[in-house]
Design an enzyme around this catalytic site. Sequence first.
Site, PDB file in Angstrom:
ATOM      1  N   GLU A 325       0.839  -1.200   0.000  1.00 18.55           N
ATOM      2  CA  GLU A 325       0.000   0.000   0.000  1.00 18.55           C
ATOM      3  C   GLU A 325       0.873   1.247   0.000  1.00 18.55           C
ATOM      4  OE1 GLU A 325      -2.436  -0.341   3.490  1.00 18.55           O
ATOM      5  OE2 GLU A 325      -3.558  -2.039   2.686  1.00 18.55           O
ATOM      6  N   LYS A 327       2.400   4.443   1.510  1.00 16.70           N
ATOM      7  CA  LYS A 327       2.566   4.949   2.872  1.00 16.70           C
ATOM      8  C   LYS A 327       2.346   6.466   2.783  1.00 16.70           C
ATOM      9  CE  LYS A 327       5.576   5.049   6.925  1.00 16.70           C
ATOM     10  NZ  LYS A 327       5.092   6.346   7.375  1.00 16.70           N
ATOM     11  N   ARG A 332      -2.281   9.703  11.513  1.00 14.58           N
ATOM     12  CA  ARG A 332      -3.144   8.558  11.685  1.00 14.58           C
ATOM     13  C   ARG A 332      -4.411   8.976  12.405  1.00 14.58           C
ATOM     14  NH1 ARG A 332      -0.451   2.820  12.901  1.00 14.58           N
ATOM     15  NH2 ARG A 332      -2.304   1.526  12.654  1.00 14.58           N
ATOM     16  N   GLU A 377      -5.064   6.833   7.398  1.00 12.91           N
ATOM     17  CA  GLU A 377      -4.071   7.912   7.349  1.00 12.91           C
ATOM     18  C   GLU A 377      -4.711   9.075   6.589  1.00 12.91           C
ATOM     19  OE1 GLU A 377      -1.144   7.664   8.858  1.00 12.91           O
ATOM     20  OE2 GLU A 377       0.161   9.149   7.932  1.00 12.91           O
ATOM     21  N   PHE A 418      -7.189   2.094   5.859  1.00 15.43           N
ATOM     22  CA  PHE A 418      -6.401   0.903   5.534  1.00 15.43           C
ATOM     23  C   PHE A 418      -6.667  -0.291   6.439  1.00 15.43           C
ATOM     24  CE2 PHE A 418      -3.508   3.685   7.989  1.00 15.43           C
ATOM     25  CZ  PHE A 418      -3.255   2.852   9.077  1.00 15.43           C
ATOM     26  N   ARG A 494       4.280  -3.185  17.958  1.00 13.95           N
ATOM     27  CA  ARG A 494       5.043  -2.977  16.726  1.00 13.95           C
ATOM     28  C   ARG A 494       5.476  -4.354  16.266  1.00 13.95           C
ATOM     29  NH1 ARG A 494       7.025   1.484  14.458  1.00 13.95           N
ATOM     30  NH2 ARG A 494       6.821   2.846  16.260  1.00 13.95           N
TER      31      ARG A 494
END
Length: 639
Positions: A325, A327, A332, A377, A418, A494
């Site tokens: 995708e 970025k 966000r 985003e 997303f 993460r």
Amino acid sequence: MDYIKLAELYEKLESTTKRLEKTYLLSKFLEKTKKEVLDYVIYLLQGRVFPPWDERVIGFSSQLMLRAISKSTGISIRKVEDLWRRIGDLGNVAENLIGKKKQSTLFTKHVTVKKVVDNIRKLAEITGVGTVDKKISLVSELLTSAKPLEAKFIVRTVLEDLRTGVGEGTLRDAIAWAFLPKIIGIFYQCNECKEFVPAVKKCLNCNSQIELNFKKEVEKKFKGLKILKVKKISDLKNLKKYDLIICKDERLARDVYNYIIEELQHAYDLTTDFGVVAIKLIEKGLEGLKEISLVPGKPIKVMLYQKAEDIKDGFETVGKPAALEFKYDGFRLELHRKGEKIWLFTRRLEDVTKQFPDVVSYIKKAIKSKDFILDCETIGIDPKTGRWLPFQNISQRIKRKYDIQKMVKEIPVMVNIFDAMEVDGKNLLNVPFKERRKILEKIVKPIKDKIGLAEQIITSSEKEAKKFFQKALSLGNEGIMMKNLNAIYKPGSRVGYGVKVKPVLESLDLVITGAEWGRGKRATWLSSFVLACRDEEGNLLEVGKVGTGIKEKAEEGVSFEQLTKILKPLIIGQKGREVRVKPEIVVEVTYGEIQKSPSYSSGYALRFPRVVRLRTDRTVNDITTIGEIRNLYKKQHKK
Ligand code: ATP
């Protein structure tokens, strides 16, 4: 509960740097805490009075604190300030002055935990005429009744500068230790004091020697204790009924422990509230945590992604085929809806619904469902050229509280969705990414340049991926995201379920923890800024000082004047020309090289650091970690 008990705990926590010891001290304290005040105590242990997701701010400056201390001790503001300059910490100043004042008087009043939280909470809520005086009265009321030790920590809590080194991980483990059965192998019973203590050679309770022999421990007679025997993880049921867990071997004991900790972490990532997690645990045990669910209107911590060196490296992490995708270089947003009510939250969990009436209207027009939590985003668009704007240009829209309609026209935004965490009451966290995307495709009807799904391709080909990467860059994106098609959504982590690939070398996001007043014509400006990264626990470690990259004039970028203005109210300590500030301002910093250095607490220093921009979208929790710096250091040496 009397606040003094908590103050004494803070003092003990401050005196050790060892994580196990801190966890043990915390767990013993929590065990004894009554359910009615448990959430208050947990927030106070985190140095706050609201849960972390709650965006209310105390907003009490050092200058007001000088006045509050003066009011409650009868000592002039000037004298209080002189002492502050000498000893550098207002908590210690209050402890010292209140100690002196009260040497001859008796401490008749008790300050309770509830009173402390209630008064400090009010600070965040008072508005209107006479606000300053009312705020000072609330704090001085506490300080007037406080014992010296209490005063020290009340001051630090009000200034949001507790510094007891209790990170999320430590608190999470302490809650598990306090409210779940002890697992033999992770805990051992001390033969002297009979306490169950973590597996270290000396008992953390009575300091006698502990024999860390799993086999022997399991064979012990634990009279009067209810024991659950476990052969596999699924045997973990009704834990509330038991005092001890005995596993078939040491390895399973570790697995069981990790499983429990992960469940707690997950519950925290959904709620961002250890108060709620602990109370659920007391009431309903581990099963209770499963009841914690996603609720539109309550922000959750978003999933984060790792970095990949390049496309090949990216495929290695996320597998083939992968979803690629753009970025987008924006900020966000979590989009929440329940019926007619819509909320927008930043990744700092701030409610910014009011700032984005345009986004609210796009949601109403483009998204079919009326019950969801989505991840996206948002980028800015140049109204003249229609081109996408880099992040800096739209950051003002997040903060702006007035003239909103004007801003909407000046800097229109476009929402790129997303991911989906919840849709139509269904929790999608454990649904594979490719299915989540399909759901998004069903419910979102894109409106050109306003709202749509993130541009995506699915491919196994590196050649195709490179072409997509080039296309992404040519449109002004930061790079691409590569995502594992079967991955779940893991809030707050993460994890390598997705990676980002960017063309440029790393920059670091560091928090400013201190500064120095300039000299000569820069005397009214803060000039040299101390930078810190964080460890996994959230402790801050310094990596150097920076003055380069900051401009004399505001039009040229981040200026000294601007930094001084935002840092001045955050000053919490000063000595000579040096000041310490609340760690809130995050800056992106480039550098020439990372070097080992004994001068800074991280053990590293940056050569030629340069400030690139302010990262207003980041909190101290999002900054570069010492682990990342270590990796960059190693990588540098391989080259
Ligand atoms: P960075 O500073 O690189 O944006 P970060 O720490 O803010 O990193 P990461 O999770 O490391 O966040 O990187 C992914 C970020 O990129 C997301 O937080 C999100 O804000 C942004 N982003 C832009 N487009 C996408 C996309 N298609 N999918 C996921 N995230 C995206």
